[in-house]
Design a protein around this motif. Sequence first.
Motif, mmCIF file in Angstrom:
data_model
loop_
_atom_site.group_PDB
_atom_site.id
_atom_site.type_symbol
_atom_site.label_atom_id
_atom_site.label_comp_id
_atom_site.label_asym_id
_atom_site.label_seq_id
_atom_site.Cartn_x
_atom_site.Cartn_y
_atom_site.Cartn_z
ATOM 1 N N ILE A 310 11.054 -20.127 -20.178
ATOM 2 C CA ILE A 310 11.906 -19.380 -20.903
ATOM 3 C C ILE A 310 11.075 -18.425 -21.863
ATOM 4 O O ILE A 310 11.196 -17.387 -21.750
ATOM 5 C CB ILE A 310 12.816 -20.044 -21.982
ATOM 6 C CG1 ILE A 310 14.173 -20.793 -21.143
ATOM 7 C CG2 ILE A 310 13.265 -19.346 -22.900
ATOM 8 C CD1 ILE A 310 14.964 -21.700 -21.735
ATOM 9 N N LEU A 311 9.959 -19.031 -22.307
ATOM 10 C CA LEU A 311 9.190 -18.320 -23.378
ATOM 11 C C LEU A 311 8.315 -17.164 -22.276
ATOM 12 O O LEU A 311 8.177 -15.848 -22.780
ATOM 13 C CB LEU A 311 7.816 -19.242 -23.813
ATOM 14 C CG LEU A 311 8.560 -20.232 -24.900
ATOM 15 C CD1 LEU A 311 7.503 -21.178 -25.335
ATOM 16 C CD2 LEU A 311 8.973 -19.611 -25.882
ATOM 17 N N THR A 312 7.964 -17.524 -21.033
ATOM 18 C CA THR A 312 7.276 -16.655 -20.209
ATOM 19 C C THR A 312 8.443 -15.430 -19.785
ATOM 20 O O THR A 312 8.084 -14.355 -19.787
ATOM 21 C CB THR A 312 7.086 -17.530 -19.091
ATOM 22 O OG1 THR A 312 5.960 -18.570 -19.094
ATOM 23 C CG2 THR A 312 6.288 -16.285 -17.781
ATOM 24 N N SER A 313 9.607 -15.878 -19.838
ATOM 25 C CA SER A 313 10.650 -14.837 -19.499
ATOM 26 C C SER A 313 10.765 -13.867 -20.468
ATOM 27 O O SER A 313 10.950 -12.742 -20.470
ATOM 28 C CB SER A 313 12.045 -15.403 -19.239
ATOM 29 O OG SER A 313 11.925 -16.366 -17.903
ATOM 30 N N LYS A 314 10.839 -14.597 -21.709
ATOM 31 C CA LYS A 314 10.940 -13.722 -22.856
ATOM 32 C C LYS A 314 9.845 -12.605 -23.250
ATOM 33 O O LYS A 314 10.104 -11.318 -23.535
ATOM 34 C CB LYS A 314 10.858 -14.527 -24.273
ATOM 35 C CG LYS A 314 12.321 -15.172 -24.311
ATOM 36 C CD LYS A 314 12.389 -16.071 -25.510
ATOM 37 C CE LYS A 314 13.579 -16.474 -25.761
ATOM 38 N NZ LYS A 314 14.694 -15.681 -26.111
ATOM 39 N N LYS A 318 10.208 -7.748 -22.197
ATOM 40 C CA LYS A 318 9.897 -7.137 -23.198
ATOM 41 C C LYS A 318 9.139 -5.443 -22.465
ATOM 42 O O LYS A 318 9.100 -4.495 -23.044
ATOM 43 C CB LYS A 318 8.742 -7.341 -24.230
ATOM 44 C CG LYS A 318 9.415 -8.609 -25.194
ATOM 45 C CD LYS A 318 8.259 -8.999 -26.003
ATOM 46 C CE LYS A 318 8.869 -10.046 -27.034
ATOM 47 N NZ LYS A 318 7.827 -10.566 -27.843
ATOM 48 N N ASN A 319 8.661 -5.589 -21.247
ATOM 49 C CA ASN A 319 8.299 -4.554 -20.374
ATOM 50 C C ASN A 319 9.025 -4.255 -19.277
ATOM 51 O O ASN A 319 9.545 -4.948 -18.516
ATOM 52 C CB ASN A 319 6.576 -4.937 -19.793
ATOM 53 C CG ASN A 319 6.333 -4.086 -19.026
ATOM 54 O OD1 ASN A 319 6.416 -3.731 -17.968
ATOM 55 N ND2 ASN A 319 5.228 -2.951 -19.602
ATOM 56 N N THR A 322 7.848 -5.172 -15.569
ATOM 57 C CA THR A 322 8.065 -6.578 -15.181
ATOM 58 C C THR A 322 9.565 -6.994 -15.420
ATOM 59 O O THR A 322 9.943 -8.087 -14.646
ATOM 60 C CB THR A 322 7.292 -7.569 -16.384
ATOM 61 O OG1 THR A 322 7.577 -7.135 -17.719
ATOM 62 C CG2 THR A 322 5.674 -7.238 -16.225
ATOM 63 N N ARG A 323 10.261 -6.553 -16.170
ATOM 64 C CA ARG A 323 11.674 -6.794 -16.354
ATOM 65 C C ARG A 323 12.395 -6.415 -14.860
ATOM 66 O O ARG A 323 13.138 -7.139 -14.372
ATOM 67 C CB ARG A 323 12.398 -6.165 -17.432
ATOM 68 C CG ARG A 323 14.007 -6.708 -17.765
ATOM 69 C CD ARG A 323 14.399 -6.288 -18.828
ATOM 70 N NE ARG A 323 14.641 -4.666 -18.718
ATOM 71 C CZ ARG A 323 13.869 -3.916 -19.398
ATOM 72 N NH1 ARG A 323 13.206 -4.251 -20.387
ATOM 73 N NH2 ARG A 323 14.201 -2.653 -19.473
ATOM 74 N N GLN A 324 11.891 -5.534 -14.342
ATOM 75 C CA GLN A 324 12.645 -5.002 -13.297
ATOM 76 C C GLN A 324 12.070 -5.645 -11.976
ATOM 77 O O GLN A 324 12.870 -6.082 -11.013
ATOM 78 C CB GLN A 324 12.332 -3.459 -12.978
ATOM 79 C CG GLN A 324 13.317 -2.927 -11.860
ATOM 80 C CD GLN A 324 14.656 -3.259 -11.928
ATOM 81 O OE1 GLN A 324 15.225 -2.542 -12.956
ATOM 82 N NE2 GLN A 324 15.341 -3.420 -11.052
ATOM 83 N N LEU A 325 10.733 -5.891 -11.883
ATOM 84 C CA LEU A 325 10.369 -6.456 -10.692
ATOM 85 C C LEU A 325 10.283 -7.820 -10.826
ATOM 86 O O LEU A 325 10.361 -8.637 -9.565
ATOM 87 C CB LEU A 325 8.653 -5.955 -10.395
ATOM 88 C CG LEU A 325 8.403 -4.447 -10.332
ATOM 89 C CD1 LEU A 325 7.037 -4.291 -10.319
ATOM 90 C CD2 LEU A 325 9.022 -4.088 -9.000
ATOM 91 N N LEU A 326 10.098 -8.584 -11.711
ATOM 92 C CA LEU A 326 10.226 -10.108 -11.821
ATOM 93 C C LEU A 326 11.336 -10.867 -12.379
ATOM 94 O O LEU A 326 11.645 -11.941 -12.113
ATOM 95 C CB LEU A 326 8.905 -10.643 -12.605
ATOM 96 C CG LEU A 326 7.432 -10.155 -12.306
ATOM 97 C CD1 LEU A 326 6.488 -10.517 -13.261
ATOM 98 C CD2 LEU A 326 7.319 -10.801 -10.701
ATOM 99 N N LEU A 327 12.215 -9.880 -13.122
ATOM 100 C CA LEU A 327 13.444 -10.396 -13.565
ATOM 101 C C LEU A 327 14.620 -9.829 -12.840
ATOM 102 O O LEU A 327 15.923 -10.260 -13.136
ATOM 103 C CB LEU A 327 13.666 -10.435 -14.945
ATOM 104 C CG LEU A 327 12.599 -10.840 -15.855
ATOM 105 C CD1 LEU A 327 12.655 -10.926 -17.241
ATOM 106 C CD2 LEU A 327 12.119 -12.536 -15.542
ATOM 107 N N GLY A 329 15.664 -6.976 -13.164
ATOM 108 C CA GLY A 329 16.371 -5.940 -14.194
ATOM 109 C C GLY A 329 17.311 -6.876 -15.345
ATOM 110 O O GLY A 329 17.728 -6.153 -16.227
ATOM 111 N N ARG A 330 17.189 -8.112 -15.184
ATOM 112 C CA ARG A 330 17.937 -9.056 -16.211
ATOM 113 C C ARG A 330 17.310 -8.863 -17.612
ATOM 114 O O ARG A 330 15.982 -8.864 -17.815
ATOM 115 C CB ARG A 330 17.847 -10.490 -15.827
ATOM 116 C CG ARG A 330 18.795 -10.737 -14.565
ATOM 117 C CD ARG A 330 18.412 -12.139 -14.060
ATOM 118 N NE ARG A 330 19.320 -12.483 -12.728
ATOM 119 C CZ ARG A 330 18.981 -11.741 -11.489
ATOM 120 N NH1 ARG A 330 17.714 -11.165 -11.215
ATOM 121 N NH2 ARG A 330 19.471 -12.110 -10.466
#
Length: 331
Positions: A310-314, A318-319, A322-327, A329-330
């Motif tokens: 969760i800390l890693t995801s937070k 922020k970027n 990385t939010r689009q490619l690794l999350l 877009g979540r």
Amino acid sequence: MNSRNIQIDVLKGFAIFIVVWGHCIQFLADAKYDFFSNEIFKIIYTFHMPLFMVISGYLFYPALQKKSFVDIAGGKISQLITPVFFWFAIASLIFNNKITIDSVTHTIVYGLWFIWTLYVASVLIAYAYYLNKNLFIQISIAIFAALLMFSDSDNISKIKFMMPYFIFGIACHFIYPKIRNRLTVIAIACTILWVASILYWKTDYYIYTTGMDSKVGAVTEQLINNAYRYIAGFLGVISVSFVVYRYVTAAWIQKPLAVMGRYTFTIYIIQTFIFSNINGAFNLNTTTNGFVYSLILTPSISLIIIIFIILTSKLLEKNDMTRQLLLGGRQ
């Protein structure tokens, strides 16, 4: 940011916790440990992935009503498949120092099978909705029946196993208003039957041990295995969902579960890579005190892993990139 349903997040949070807990029981013990016979493992594995698929189906229906088939099929690639590829690339470089096409395919279809199954189910149901909005549930059931005729190759067994739960999740939008007043009675009956199904659970009932295909000379046994795991899954999903919805209401437990529920996608991916690369590394002794291992040590380690992810995801959200490619877009 879209408003979130805290009750759904709480249920998702509980579901992802028991997924990690089950993996801790499986992967932290020594190689000779029969985790299939662990009582906590049995309980978890009767319903945990079916629960996730039911939730996914429930959340999928609003998008199904608003988006076209092409938008859904394409959107799910960026939301589900693209992050898997980039997480795989990161994990491969860290643990293996190489990336191959075969390993990418194997990870998507087998290692992170739930995400691949979710993608396939989403596309198939979206196509059924595209064919006929009024009869798409019936068409989806027909598609599921057709899938049962295929062999288990390429992990199709997981798609065959999960499809009914995805359809049920969607159907809950229509079923719940009709049974709302009888929900308590239904839940109690399901809980009693679910407990009974756990008591008589056998290793052959795991999807991971016997798959879905009917073996030559063992057709009846396989049909029983399939029916038993389907029924136990539905009973567990209804029972656990009711208990979490009705009784997990205190803020001190709802809040952390809801936070976990926000990050289930990333937790599922990262913990999969963690366990696949530490399998056999710890060889914890389970014979000295099985109670401590199953009910204290493994759930505690599960929480540590989840908090780390969760800390890693937070940080990643922020970027924009990385939010689009690794999350996916979540946020």
